[in-house]
Design an enzyme around this catalytic site. Sequence first.
Site, short mmCIF file in Angstrom:
data_model
loop_
_atom_site.label_atom_id
_atom_site.label_comp_id
_atom_site.label_asym_id
_atom_site.label_seq_id
_atom_site.Cartn_x
_atom_site.Cartn_y
_atom_site.Cartn_z
N HIS A 173 108.69 -9.03 -32.65
CA HIS A 173 108.58 -8.35 -33.94
C HIS A 173 110.13 -7.66 -34.16
O HIS A 173 110.23 -6.58 -33.73
CB HIS A 173 107.61 -7.71 -34.16
CG HIS A 173 107.55 -6.85 -35.39
ND1 HIS A 173 106.28 -7.25 -36.32
CD2 HIS A 173 108.31 -6.36 -36.30
CE1 HIS A 173 106.52 -6.54 -37.43
NE2 HIS A 173 107.55 -6.13 -37.39
N HIS A 175 100.87 -7.72 -40.84
CA HIS A 175 101.07 -6.08 -40.98
C HIS A 175 99.57 -5.81 -41.51
O HIS A 175 99.35 -5.82 -42.67
CB HIS A 175 102.01 -5.76 -42.12
CG HIS A 175 102.30 -4.22 -42.08
ND1 HIS A 175 103.33 -3.72 -41.59
CD2 HIS A 175 101.25 -3.31 -42.64
CE1 HIS A 175 103.20 -2.28 -41.80
NE2 HIS A 175 101.95 -2.29 -42.38
N HIS A 227 117.36 2.01 -40.91
CA HIS A 227 117.33 2.61 -42.47
C HIS A 227 118.72 3.40 -42.19
O HIS A 227 118.68 4.15 -41.30
CB HIS A 227 116.23 3.13 -42.87
CG HIS A 227 115.05 2.45 -42.95
ND1 HIS A 227 114.95 1.69 -44.07
CD2 HIS A 227 113.94 2.12 -42.22
CE1 HIS A 227 113.76 0.77 -44.10
NE2 HIS A 227 113.08 1.14 -42.95
N LYS A 276 104.42 -14.49 -42.48
CA LYS A 276 104.29 -13.00 -42.20
C LYS A 276 103.31 -12.57 -43.36
O LYS A 276 103.70 -12.82 -44.61
CB LYS A 276 105.43 -12.06 -42.15
CG LYS A 276 105.17 -10.67 -42.12
CD LYS A 276 104.69 -10.44 -40.55
CE LYS A 276 104.21 -8.53 -40.65
NZ LYS A 276 105.60 -7.68 -40.42
N LEU A 290 105.73 2.57 -40.06
CA LEU A 290 104.47 2.07 -40.28
C LEU A 290 104.00 0.95 -39.50
O LEU A 290 104.94 0.07 -39.24
CB LEU A 290 104.40 1.79 -41.99
CG LEU A 290 104.45 2.73 -42.96
CD1 LEU A 290 104.87 2.39 -44.36
CD2 LEU A 290 103.15 3.78 -43.00
N HIS A 328 102.66 -4.77 -34.25
CA HIS A 328 102.66 -3.11 -34.24
C HIS A 328 101.44 -2.49 -34.13
O HIS A 328 101.35 -1.49 -34.94
CB HIS A 328 103.88 -2.76 -35.08
CG HIS A 328 103.73 -3.18 -36.44
ND1 HIS A 328 102.83 -3.27 -37.10
CD2 HIS A 328 104.74 -3.68 -37.25
CE1 HIS A 328 102.87 -3.65 -38.45
NE2 HIS A 328 104.24 -3.85 -38.36
N ASP A 360 109.82 -3.95 -33.46
CA ASP A 360 109.56 -3.36 -34.56
C ASP A 360 110.95 -2.55 -35.04
O ASP A 360 110.77 -1.72 -35.75
CB ASP A 360 108.33 -2.72 -35.10
CG ASP A 360 108.27 -2.63 -36.53
OD1 ASP A 360 108.91 -3.20 -37.20
OD2 ASP A 360 107.56 -1.81 -36.84
N HIS A 381 113.40 -6.60 -37.10
CA HIS A 381 114.03 -6.42 -38.47
C HIS A 381 115.65 -6.57 -38.01
O HIS A 381 116.09 -5.52 -37.55
CB HIS A 381 113.84 -5.19 -39.08
CG HIS A 381 112.07 -5.31 -39.50
ND1 HIS A 381 111.69 -5.75 -40.43
CD2 HIS A 381 111.32 -4.63 -38.69
CE1 HIS A 381 110.38 -5.62 -40.36
NE2 HIS A 381 109.98 -5.09 -39.45
N LEU A 382 116.42 -7.48 -38.42
CA LEU A 382 117.80 -7.43 -38.25
C LEU A 382 118.55 -7.35 -39.44
O LEU A 382 119.83 -6.96 -39.46
CB LEU A 382 118.23 -8.92 -37.83
CG LEU A 382 117.84 -9.42 -36.16
CD1 LEU A 382 117.97 -11.00 -36.21
CD2 LEU A 382 118.52 -8.55 -35.28
N ARG A 383 117.78 -7.10 -40.51
CA ARG A 383 118.29 -6.68 -42.13
C ARG A 383 119.40 -7.97 -42.38
O ARG A 383 119.46 -9.05 -41.72
CB ARG A 383 119.10 -5.53 -42.18
CG ARG A 383 118.16 -4.37 -41.70
CD ARG A 383 116.90 -4.25 -42.35
NE ARG A 383 116.33 -3.06 -42.12
CZ ARG A 383 114.77 -2.75 -42.21
NH1 ARG A 383 114.07 -3.78 -42.53
NH2 ARG A 383 114.31 -1.57 -41.93
N ASN A 407 111.45 -9.53 -44.30
CA ASN A 407 111.43 -8.51 -45.44
C ASN A 407 112.86 -8.07 -46.14
O ASN A 407 112.96 -7.01 -45.98
CB ASN A 407 110.47 -7.32 -45.21
CG ASN A 407 110.82 -6.49 -44.08
OD1 ASN A 407 111.29 -7.21 -43.27
ND2 ASN A 407 110.60 -5.11 -44.03
#
Length: 352
Positions: free
Chosen positions: A13, A136, A251, A99, A219, A174, A247, A15-17, A41
């Site tokens: 899980h 999620h 940011h 997802k 979250l 998560h 996860d 997030h690479l952006r 996302n």
Amino acid sequence: MDSLVITRPDDWHLHLRDGEALTHTVPATSQAFERAIVMPNLVPPVTKADQAEAYRRRIMASVPAGQNFDPLMVLYLTDQTTPEDIDAAADSEHVVACKLYPAGATTNSDSGVTRLDALTPTLERMQERKVLLLIHGEVVDPHVDVFDREKQFIDDILLPLRSRLPDLRIVLEHITTSDAVQFVESAGENTAATLTAHHLMCNRNHMLVGGIRPHYYCLPILKRSSHQQALQDIVASGHRRFFLGTDSAPHPIGKKESACGCAGCYTAPYAMPLYAQIFEDLGAIEKLEAFSSLLGPAFYQMPANSGKIRLLRQETQIPDRLELGSDTIVPFLAGESLRWALDTTFSDGQEG
Ligand code: NCD
Ligand code: ZN
């Protein structure tokens, strides 16, 4: 024990952006991990197989020379996702899962699903084509307390879904509560969970006592310590349907340290030292390899990696700030140090 050689792990899980962030987030993960489930996302979200394949090509362009990295791609379910979209995903080379974000549940989930029942034909096609469903698991009803949203999702949505589609392979992502642990334990062979380093290491006191600490805000939100204990107990037990998913979710500092801050902790650069410290503190370091490198592939019905990594009992100093292109990021545990380090000179880790 001064060093630890384990099978090269996977992050189930992540997030690479996108854009210039990839030149930082991809090497941060590929230095230790062979594969990663890449969350969809983005803005706009990755909703079609061809978009997922194009995103994967952008990711691959940032893999450092000589490293093997195999991003596993995921479609973002919306109210418009059709069974034909699932066929395209199943026929594509790299998409393995979809997802489910309940609309509004978390960062960039506005295009998520509002009526899961209406998506039944799509979910049935996923079951048929062996595309995994990653969830999620939080309700978005404004009347439900933010600390109760995971349990409510399990009771209202997941239990009925699980019995309606018994052969669909589901990963509850998560997890943060003892309720989720119990659900996954009792839900049978087609249900698993990922666990982050921050939910294993922290509870809500870390975020809220002595000042409000936005870099602990993610979250699902950190829960009370009895829930943290349930997460620690299940990974220390070595249960084979609970495995690693960081996860990691960067940011920019301005969006975290804000009157209305974003959810997400950036852990990828230090993920394996974090998990090693957690498992050692639990007296379960011998369970680290299965959690990180064996149980995930087994659930996803993929072979374990053939390469190895080495962790050293050596201090990892986590910097106060990291520069990701033009963005400044405060990593999880900024300014602190860990007792384990990834040996980046260990060449077997590069061989896949
Ligand atoms: C994630 C993000 O920033 O994309 N944030 C988070 O707090 N975990 C989204 C998610 O996985 O919920
Ligand atoms: Zn996530």
